[in-house]
Design an enzyme around this catalytic site. Structure first.
Site, PDB file in Angstrom:
ATOM      1  N   TYR A 134      77.344  -1.457 -46.923  1.00 31.42           N
ATOM      2  CA  TYR A 134      77.105  -1.262 -45.490  1.00 31.42           C
ATOM      3  C   TYR A 134      77.936  -0.102 -44.969  1.00 31.42           C
ATOM      4  O   TYR A 134      79.110   0.033 -45.291  1.00 31.42           O
ATOM      5  CB  TYR A 134      77.451  -2.531 -44.691  1.00 31.42           C
ATOM      6  CG  TYR A 134      77.185  -2.345 -43.202  1.00 31.42           C
ATOM      7  CD1 TYR A 134      75.914  -2.541 -42.684  1.00 31.42           C
ATOM      8  CD2 TYR A 134      78.194  -1.919 -42.336  1.00 31.42           C
ATOM      9  CE1 TYR A 134      75.651  -2.326 -41.335  1.00 31.42           C
ATOM     10  CE2 TYR A 134      77.939  -1.700 -40.995  1.00 31.42           C
ATOM     11  CZ  TYR A 134      76.665  -1.910 -40.501  1.00 31.42           C
ATOM     12  OH  TYR A 134      76.404  -1.683 -39.167  1.00 31.42           O
ATOM     13  N   LYS A 154      67.948   1.012 -35.868  1.00 32.65           N
ATOM     14  CA  LYS A 154      67.138   0.089 -35.060  1.00 32.65           C
ATOM     15  C   LYS A 154      66.225   0.771 -34.046  1.00 32.65           C
ATOM     16  O   LYS A 154      65.044   0.438 -33.935  1.00 32.65           O
ATOM     17  CB  LYS A 154      68.057  -0.912 -34.364  1.00 32.65           C
ATOM     18  CG  LYS A 154      68.301  -2.120 -35.227  1.00 32.65           C
ATOM     19  CD  LYS A 154      69.531  -2.847 -34.836  1.00 32.65           C
ATOM     20  CE  LYS A 154      70.506  -3.036 -35.964  1.00 32.65           C
ATOM     21  NZ  LYS A 154      70.896  -1.907 -36.770  1.00 32.65           N
ATOM     22  N   GLU A 199      44.745  12.016 -25.671  1.00 35.43           N
ATOM     23  CA  GLU A 199      45.750  13.061 -25.901  1.00 35.43           C
ATOM     24  C   GLU A 199      47.141  12.454 -26.076  1.00 35.43           C
ATOM     25  O   GLU A 199      47.925  12.907 -26.910  1.00 35.43           O
ATOM     26  CB  GLU A 199      45.778  14.028 -24.721  1.00 35.43           C
ATOM     27  CG  GLU A 199      44.505  14.846 -24.569  1.00 35.43           C
ATOM     28  CD  GLU A 199      44.473  15.555 -23.220  1.00 35.43           C
ATOM     29  OE1 GLU A 199      45.110  16.610 -23.088  1.00 35.43           O
ATOM     30  OE2 GLU A 199      43.825  15.039 -22.293  1.00 35.43           O
ATOM     31  N   SER A 235      42.805  16.251 -12.287  1.00 36.81           N
ATOM     32  CA  SER A 235      43.740  17.366 -12.153  1.00 36.81           C
ATOM     33  C   SER A 235      44.186  17.455 -10.712  1.00 36.81           C
ATOM     34  O   SER A 235      43.410  17.206  -9.798  1.00 36.81           O
ATOM     35  CB  SER A 235      43.052  18.661 -12.578  1.00 36.81           C
ATOM     36  OG  SER A 235      43.720  19.771 -12.003  1.00 36.81           O
ATOM     37  N   THR A 246      31.976  19.902 -41.367  1.00 37.44           N
ATOM     38  CA  THR A 246      33.100  20.284 -42.215  1.00 37.44           C
ATOM     39  C   THR A 246      33.596  21.589 -41.609  1.00 37.44           C
ATOM     40  O   THR A 246      32.796  22.378 -41.078  1.00 37.44           O
ATOM     41  CB  THR A 246      32.686  20.504 -43.687  1.00 37.44           C
ATOM     42  OG1 THR A 246      31.764  21.595 -43.735  1.00 37.44           O
ATOM     43  CG2 THR A 246      32.023  19.255 -44.278  1.00 37.44           C
ATOM     44  N   HIS A 247      34.897  21.811 -41.631  1.00 35.76           N
ATOM     45  CA  HIS A 247      35.490  23.004 -40.981  1.00 35.76           C
ATOM     46  C   HIS A 247      35.124  23.075 -39.495  1.00 35.76           C
ATOM     47  O   HIS A 247      35.110  24.157 -38.912  1.00 35.76           O
ATOM     48  CB  HIS A 247      35.042  24.295 -41.662  1.00 35.76           C
ATOM     49  CG  HIS A 247      35.120  24.263 -43.160  1.00 35.76           C
ATOM     50  ND1 HIS A 247      36.221  24.700 -43.860  1.00 35.76           N
ATOM     51  CD2 HIS A 247      34.243  23.794 -44.089  1.00 35.76           C
ATOM     52  CE1 HIS A 247      36.001  24.537 -45.165  1.00 35.76           C
ATOM     53  NE2 HIS A 247      34.818  23.968 -45.332  1.00 35.76           N
ATOM     54  N   SER A 257      75.803  -1.487 -29.495  1.00 38.45           N
ATOM     55  CA  SER A 257      74.372  -1.480 -29.824  1.00 38.45           C
ATOM     56  C   SER A 257      73.609  -2.534 -29.032  1.00 38.45           C
ATOM     57  O   SER A 257      72.391  -2.615 -29.127  1.00 38.45           O
ATOM     58  CB  SER A 257      74.166  -1.710 -31.328  1.00 38.45           C
ATOM     59  OG  SER A 257      74.702  -2.962 -31.721  1.00 38.45           O
ATOM     60  N   LYS A 268      37.837  18.105 -12.589  1.00 37.81           N
ATOM     61  CA  LYS A 268      38.308  17.719 -13.920  1.00 37.81           C
ATOM     62  C   LYS A 268      38.366  16.219 -14.149  1.00 37.81           C
ATOM     63  O   LYS A 268      38.694  15.442 -13.264  1.00 37.81           O
ATOM     64  CB  LYS A 268      39.712  18.292 -14.152  1.00 37.81           C
ATOM     65  CG  LYS A 268      39.719  19.790 -14.242  1.00 37.81           C
ATOM     66  CD  LYS A 268      39.474  20.272 -15.648  1.00 37.81           C
ATOM     67  CE  LYS A 268      40.787  20.261 -16.406  1.00 37.81           C
ATOM     68  NZ  LYS A 268      40.575  20.641 -17.780  1.00 37.81           N
ATOM     69  N   ASN A 315      40.071  14.361 -17.426  1.00 36.83           N
ATOM     70  CA  ASN A 315      40.740  14.654 -18.699  1.00 36.83           C
ATOM     71  C   ASN A 315      40.922  13.398 -19.549  1.00 36.83           C
ATOM     72  O   ASN A 315      41.239  12.335 -19.017  1.00 36.83           O
ATOM     73  CB  ASN A 315      42.106  15.286 -18.424  1.00 36.83           C
ATOM     74  CG  ASN A 315      41.980  16.600 -17.665  1.00 36.83           C
ATOM     75  OD1 ASN A 315      41.027  17.351 -17.876  1.00 36.83           O
ATOM     76  ND2 ASN A 315      42.924  16.851 -16.771  1.00 36.83           N
ATOM     77  N   ASN A 319      76.982  -8.097 -41.631  1.00 40.98           N
ATOM     78  CA  ASN A 319      76.177  -7.226 -42.499  1.00 40.98           C
ATOM     79  C   ASN A 319      74.929  -7.934 -43.031  1.00 40.98           C
ATOM     80  O   ASN A 319      73.837  -7.381 -43.020  1.00 40.98           O
ATOM     81  CB  ASN A 319      77.022  -6.700 -43.667  1.00 40.98           C
ATOM     82  CG  ASN A 319      78.185  -5.852 -43.174  1.00 40.98           C
ATOM     83  OD1 ASN A 319      78.261  -5.524 -41.995  1.00 40.98           O
ATOM     84  ND2 ASN A 319      79.094  -5.505 -44.069  1.00 40.98           N
TER      85      ASN A 319
HETATM   86  N1  ARG Z   1      75.469  -3.804 -35.029  1.00 40.58           N
HETATM   87  C1  ARG Z   1      75.608  -3.640 -36.441  1.00 40.58           C
HETATM   88  C2  ARG Z   1      74.391  -2.920 -37.000  1.00 40.58           C
HETATM   89  O1  ARG Z   1      73.466  -2.813 -36.297  1.00 40.58           O
HETATM   90  C3  ARG Z   1      75.717  -4.968 -37.082  1.00 40.58           C
HETATM   91  C4  ARG Z   1      76.515  -4.963 -38.332  1.00 40.58           C
HETATM   92  C5  ARG Z   1      77.902  -4.578 -38.058  1.00 40.58           C
HETATM   93  N2  ARG Z   1      78.745  -4.677 -39.198  1.00 40.58           N
HETATM   94  C6  ARG Z   1      79.937  -4.131 -39.233  1.00 40.58           C
HETATM   95  N3  ARG Z   1      80.646  -4.295 -40.292  1.00 40.58           N
HETATM   96  N4  ARG Z   1      80.434  -3.467 -38.212  1.00 40.58           N
HETATM   97  O2  ARG Z   1      74.381  -2.448 -38.101  1.00 40.58           O
END
Ligand code: ARG
Length: 464
Positions: free
Chosen positions: A317, A325, A290, A277, A155-156, A23, A283, A285, A110
């Protein structure tokens, strides 16, 4: 490469497992908050005699140096070490030796990740609220600068009744005000410290959670260790708040798209926020509007992904939680970018008051006021509505506007019409009559502008 948790393992991790499990490619951005939390943890471990003061000092100096080097981009994180926590810990051990190996006493990744994300989120909320204020300021500046312009209210998407442009813009000011409130209220629930929950059950070491919380600026500590490491409702709330704020921006952007089309011609978007464009030379835009409308969809996606991620997880956990994330990061980044664009695009919109005035001539927007006129003269409103409806039909058939009718014509539909009926129908008179709290009468809108300005001043004072 020896893993931090490698003690009970004989064989190496499969490369695919490493690819799936890493990660650090996305959680590296948590480094500053991870380091802050670790420094507070080390202070406490030293103060409570869980590690020696000298080890605590070495750890803290090491972490501070890592913080500086990582901010300067001098550290290359290693995906084989999985996440940002293990990367920082490995770097610390490399720099300060054995003392570094004592940092992880009385905590788990955790409660560590739960703490990092809360610290990060607290800062993002502050940044988002400041950005919401900037957009509110842009809207208010515009509204104040165009207090005399009247345009059709719809409205509408059908012409309904004339309103002040300032009133229309202040509607969005109100929406963003509630968005800022929602984020500020959520901040109180975010600002609770999970650290000390350790893996799931708490720590047997004599830790001082309140001391760490105080150093990190948390308003409280979690009441249940299992809840602390496993719930992510504050992430869902954050994404829900972001989704609502994006929805508000998107609605305004939709209006900018409509208003900038020649069919309306109410505004011109600045060249700085438009594109051309590649094939049609004429154009221009409204791409920024958007794109913000489009990016709203991905923030909705972030919210739905988090809800789906959580719904069947048993306590406590589970590694699934690592997938939380990228969603919050994306929702936060997207919202902050879109708010910045709005704050810069709104001040350079050119409003065409003449085009808005011209548009008031279409759509028989005087009709409600004519019916109200009759009702004020004792005609039952239902009957008045019917009468004016027939009058509108007559105008359509004879290709004229309601104000073009003569008094005789009006009286042909109801004897209750009098000379002053014609004066009822100017846009200025129509808005002036909406003289109730929350209405579009100029004096009510002026008061609303003053209140809005005071709201922003108060928000600035509270921040200072
Ligand atoms: N990278 C993990 C997460 O984002 C951190 C916690 C990991 N804990 C574990 N017991 N592997 O959740």
């Amino acid at each position: 490469m020896k893993k931090l948790w490698g003690g009970r393992f004989d064989d190496n991790t499969d490369a695919l497992m490493e690819q799936l499990g890493e990660s650090v490619s996305f959680d590296a951005r948590l480094a500053p908050w991870d380091i802050r939390a670790s420094i507070a943890h080390a202070h406490m471990l030293g103060a409570r005699g869980i590690i020696t003061k000298s080890d605590a000092r070495k750890i803290i100096m090491g972490l501070e140096a890592i913080g500086r080097d990582s901010a300067a981009g001098r550290i290359a994180w290693d995906a084989a070490l999985e996440d940002i926590h293990t990367n920082i810990e490995a770097e610390l051990v490399r720099r300060v030796g054995d003392a570094g190996k004592r940092l992880h006493t009385a905590r788990s990744r955790n409660d560590q990740i739960a703490t990092d994300v809360r610290l990060w989120m607290r800062d993002q909320i502050d940044a988002i609220v400041a950005r919401l204020r900037a957009v509110q300021t842009a809207l208010l500046d515009c509204a104040e600068a165009h207090q005399d312009i009247i345009l059709p209210g719809y409205t509408h998407l059908q012409p309904a009744q004339p309103v002040l442009l300032a009133h229309h813009l202040l509607a969005y000011f109100e929406m963003l005000q509630r968005d800022a409130e929602r984020f500020s209220q959520a901040r109180r629930r975010v600002n609770v410290m999970p650290l000390g929950a350790a893996a799931l059950a708490g720590s047997p070491h004599p830790i001082d959670r309140a001391m760490v919380a105080k150093e990190l600026g948390f308003e409280g500590i979690s009441a249940n260790s299992m809840d602390a490491v496993s719930d992510r409702d504050h992430l869902i709330e954050f994404c829900a708040n972001a989704a609502i704020a994006m929805m508000h921006l998107s609605r305004f952007c939709e209006e900018l798209v409509l208003w900038s089309s020649p069919a309306f011609g109410f505004i011109e978007i600045s060249d700085a926020f438009a594109t051309g464009s590649s094939i049609m030379p004429q154009k221009k835009n409204p791409d920024a509007a958007e794109l913000i409308r489009g990016k709203t969809a991905r923030v909705y996606g972030d919210l739905v992904a988090l809800c789906a991620l959580m719904k069947a997880l048993p306590l406590t956990y589970n590694r699934d939680l690592q997938e939380d994330k990228e969603q919050v990061f994306d929702a936060s980044d997207t919202l902050q970018l879109c708010l910045d664009v709005m704050a810069h695009m709104i001040p350079v919109i050119r409003f065409d008051g003449k085009a808005m005035t011209r548009a008031l001539r279409e759509g028989f927007m005087e009709a409600t006021d004519l019916a109200d006129y009759l009702a004020a003269r004792g005609v039952p409103f239902r009957e008045a509505h019917e009468t004016v409806g027939q009058l509108v039909r007559h105008c359509i058939a004879s290709n004229k506007r309601l104000p073009d009718c003569t008094l005789e014509e009006l009286r042909g539909f109801s004897p209750a019409f009098d000379r002053d009926a014609l004066a009822v129908m100017t846009p200025e008179a129509i808005v002036r009559r909406r003289d109730i709290p929350g209405g579009t009468a100029p004096r009510r809108v002026r008061a609303a502008l003053r209140r809005a300005r005071a709201t922003l001043h108060a928000a600035r004072r509270k921040k200072a």
